[in-house]
Design an enzyme around this catalytic site. Structure first.
Site, PDB file in Angstrom:
ATOM      1  N   CYS A 116      -1.130  -2.050   1.505  1.00 51.73           N
ATOM      2  CA  CYS A 116       0.087  -2.831   1.252  1.00 51.73           C
ATOM      3  C   CYS A 116       0.845  -3.143   2.538  1.00 51.73           C
ATOM      4  O   CYS A 116       1.064  -2.257   3.371  1.00 51.73           O
ATOM      5  CB  CYS A 116       0.974  -2.051   0.283  1.00 51.73           C
ATOM      6  N   CYS A 166       9.963 -11.676  -8.987  1.00 52.23           N
ATOM      7  CA  CYS A 166       9.482 -10.373  -8.539  1.00 52.23           C
ATOM      8  C   CYS A 166      10.455  -9.893  -7.471  1.00 52.23           C
ATOM      9  O   CYS A 166      10.591 -10.519  -6.418  1.00 52.23           O
ATOM     10  CB  CYS A 166       8.066 -10.558  -7.986  1.00 52.23           C
ATOM     11  N   CYS A 212       9.323   0.489   2.569  1.00 51.39           N
ATOM     12  CA  CYS A 212       8.858   1.439   1.563  1.00 51.39           C
ATOM     13  C   CYS A 212       8.341   2.686   2.275  1.00 51.39           C
ATOM     14  O   CYS A 212       7.695   2.579   3.312  1.00 51.39           O
ATOM     15  CB  CYS A 212       7.727   0.814   0.739  1.00 51.39           C
ATOM     16  N   GLU A 247      12.284  -9.645   0.688  1.00 52.59           N
ATOM     17  CA  GLU A 247      11.600 -10.803   0.124  1.00 52.59           C
ATOM     18  C   GLU A 247      11.511 -10.725  -1.397  1.00 52.59           C
ATOM     19  O   GLU A 247      11.396  -9.629  -1.965  1.00 52.59           O
ATOM     20  CB  GLU A 247      10.190 -10.899   0.715  1.00 52.59           C
ATOM     21  N   CYS A 306       1.110   3.077   1.374  1.00 52.28           N
ATOM     22  CA  CYS A 306      -0.180   2.762   0.765  1.00 52.28           C
ATOM     23  C   CYS A 306      -0.963   1.927   1.786  1.00 52.28           C
ATOM     24  O   CYS A 306      -0.424   0.991   2.366  1.00 52.28           O
ATOM     25  CB  CYS A 306       0.014   1.977  -0.534  1.00 52.28           C
ATOM     26  N   CYS A 364       1.031 -10.138  -4.334  1.00 53.17           N
ATOM     27  CA  CYS A 364       1.246  -8.687  -4.367  1.00 53.17           C
ATOM     28  C   CYS A 364       0.856  -8.053  -3.038  1.00 53.17           C
ATOM     29  O   CYS A 364      -0.220  -8.312  -2.522  1.00 53.17           O
ATOM     30  CB  CYS A 364       0.399  -8.040  -5.440  1.00 53.17           C
TER      31      CYS A 364
HETATM   32  N1  SAH Z   1       5.898   0.582  -5.244  1.00 53.75           N
HETATM   33  C1  SAH Z   1       5.622   0.010  -6.513  1.00 53.75           C
HETATM   34  C2  SAH Z   1       5.919  -1.475  -6.660  1.00 53.75           C
HETATM   35  C3  SAH Z   1       5.512  -2.418  -5.536  1.00 53.75           C
HETATM   36  S1  SAH Z   1       3.894  -3.031  -5.371  1.00 53.75           S
HETATM   37  C4  SAH Z   1       4.190   0.308  -6.903  1.00 53.75           C
HETATM   38  O1  SAH Z   1       3.468   0.855  -6.106  1.00 53.75           O
HETATM   39  O2  SAH Z   1       3.816   0.042  -8.027  1.00 53.75           O
HETATM   40  C5  SAH Z   1       3.464  -4.036  -6.701  1.00 53.75           C
HETATM   41  C6  SAH Z   1       1.948  -4.008  -6.918  1.00 53.75           C
HETATM   42  O3  SAH Z   1       1.224  -4.704  -5.871  1.00 53.75           O
HETATM   43  C7  SAH Z   1       1.407  -2.585  -6.896  1.00 53.75           C
HETATM   44  O4  SAH Z   1       0.501  -2.377  -7.917  1.00 53.75           O
HETATM   45  C8  SAH Z   1       0.766  -2.525  -5.545  1.00 53.75           C
HETATM   46  O5  SAH Z   1      -0.117  -1.478  -5.460  1.00 53.75           O
HETATM   47  C9  SAH Z   1       0.149  -3.905  -5.446  1.00 53.75           C
HETATM   48  N2  SAH Z   1      -0.301  -4.245  -4.094  1.00 53.75           N
HETATM   49  C10 SAH Z   1       0.075  -3.713  -2.925  1.00 53.75           C
HETATM   50  N3  SAH Z   1      -0.599  -4.256  -1.895  1.00 53.75           N
HETATM   51  C11 SAH Z   1      -1.438  -5.170  -2.412  1.00 53.75           C
HETATM   52  C12 SAH Z   1      -2.372  -6.092  -1.852  1.00 53.75           C
HETATM   53  N4  SAH Z   1      -2.560  -6.175  -0.553  1.00 53.75           N
HETATM   54  N5  SAH Z   1      -3.043  -6.896  -2.692  1.00 53.75           N
HETATM   55  C13 SAH Z   1      -2.809  -6.851  -4.038  1.00 53.75           C
HETATM   56  N6  SAH Z   1      -1.928  -6.020  -4.621  1.00 53.75           N
HETATM   57  C14 SAH Z   1      -1.241  -5.183  -3.820  1.00 53.75           C
END
Ligand code: SAH
Length: 333
Positions: free
Chosen positions: A109, A95, A102, A81, A106, A326
């Protein structure tokens, strides 16, 4: 779409054909070689067969029309996506995803919950930008910015991400300024170290989300391998080498990391004129019980940062209704 065969397909053609082909793809944004009328019919047919330009994608437009999410089907059937965000100031930011899924898991996410499938090739990351370039062309607009903040951890696909950055930057291709490109990492130290030596003006962002190891490890298991102190050390070395600002992304999740205690702790470790905090209101993913922070809490959190003279901003929330915000990228139908 398959750009990887282009050189081979044009191997027996005069050299200038490659230049023409690149111009057709990256300047005129054609999606079918039949539009490349400067090529013979037989060459167009060959190219359509060996390097098709068609992008298999389905898109959703948000109610406000300022963001569009697309789900691209790759050669091997995997789904990725990407999102286009149309800012009021005229910027058109794409983006992009750098991996299918991944491996970092986390907790907050959506991508982390689908597991890791594979790295994306540079051409597959480029494809995402091309898709939106074609879309914007219809209204005479261009992609102006690219962020590596979609699915995946860019620094675990380091070489392909850097190749992509150079293609985005290339005047003969997208001609997007390095300063308009941002890479966000969960804190892969080797990646930050290599990145410090690239001599690029590309922006670096760190997904912080917690100001201490205890909470950060809970939210982001990768913190056990790359603890906060080591990440900050790598960032400081990066700043020493590049003298560039670094953005720290901080999710605001209700009662988890948004209390006065955490704001105060965050302020303590953000005291550097080249650091700035980007607050992101948590976007629900449906995978956990996390909630976005309340308006009142966000205000209190910001007040503390202001009082401590920390530079910060709050990320504008694009595309929540189409699960394009995000952390909501899950590559699912
Ligand atoms: N793996 C990389 C890039 C992808 S995530 C990283 O961790 O930076 C891009 C951003 O979105 C990151 O800061 C991530 O932590 C954030 N993110 C992930 N899940 C989210 C959510 N549910 N709500 C808001 N931001 C989120």
């Amino acid at each position: 779409m398959d750009l990887d065969n282009l050189k081979i397909a044009l191997e027996n053609e005069p050299k200038y054909r490659i230049k023409q082909a690149k111009e057709a793809i990256f300047k005129n944004f054609i999606s079918d070689w039949d539009k490349a009328t400067f090529f013979s019919v037989s060459l167009r047919e060959k190219l359509n067969k060996e390097c098709p330009l068609e992008i298999k994608a389905e898109s959703l437009v948000s109610k406000s029309k300022d963001s569009i999410k697309t789900r691209i089907t790759l050669k091997d059937g995997f789904l990725i996506e990407s999102v286009l965000m149309r800012h009021k100031d005229g910027r058109n930011t794409v983006c992009v995803s750098s991996q299918v899924g991944c491996p970092l898991e986390c907790t907050f996410c959506a991508t982390g919950q689908m597991g890791f499938k594979r790295n994306l090739e540079p051409s597959e990351i480029i494809e995402q930008v091309l898709f939106f370039s074609r879309y914007l062309k219809k209204s005479g607009k261009k992609v102006t910015n690219v962020t590596f903040m979609g699915m995946g951890e860019p620094f675990l696909n380091y070489d392909n991400v850097m190749k992509t950055v150079r293609m985005l930057n290339d005047k003969e291709l997208f001609n997007i300024g390095a300063r308009n490109i941002s890479i966000s990492t969960a804190g892969i130290i080797e990646g930050i170290e290599k990145f410090s030596n690239e001599g690029l003006q590309v922006n670096l962002a760190i997904s912080l989300h917690a100001p201490n190891n205890e909470l950060r490890s809970e939210l982001m298991p990768i913190n056990k391998k790359y603890p906060l102190g080591k990440v900050m050390e790598a960032v400081n070395n990066y700043i020493k080498k590049t003298n560039r600002q670094v953005m720290f992304e901080y999710l605001l999740t209700k009662d988890i990391n948004d209390t006065i205690y955490y704001a105060t702790e965050l302020a303590k470790i953000m005291k550097n004129p080249l650091y700035y905090v980007n607050l992101i209101l948590y976007n629900p993913t449906g995978h956990n019980n996390f909630q976005p922070s309340t308006t009142d809490r966000v205000k209190k959190f910001k007040d503390i940062l202001s009082k401590k003279k920390i530079i910060f901003s709050q990320r504008f929330r694009f595309g929540e209704d189409i699960k394009a915000a995000c952390g909501q990228f899950a590559g699912k139908k």
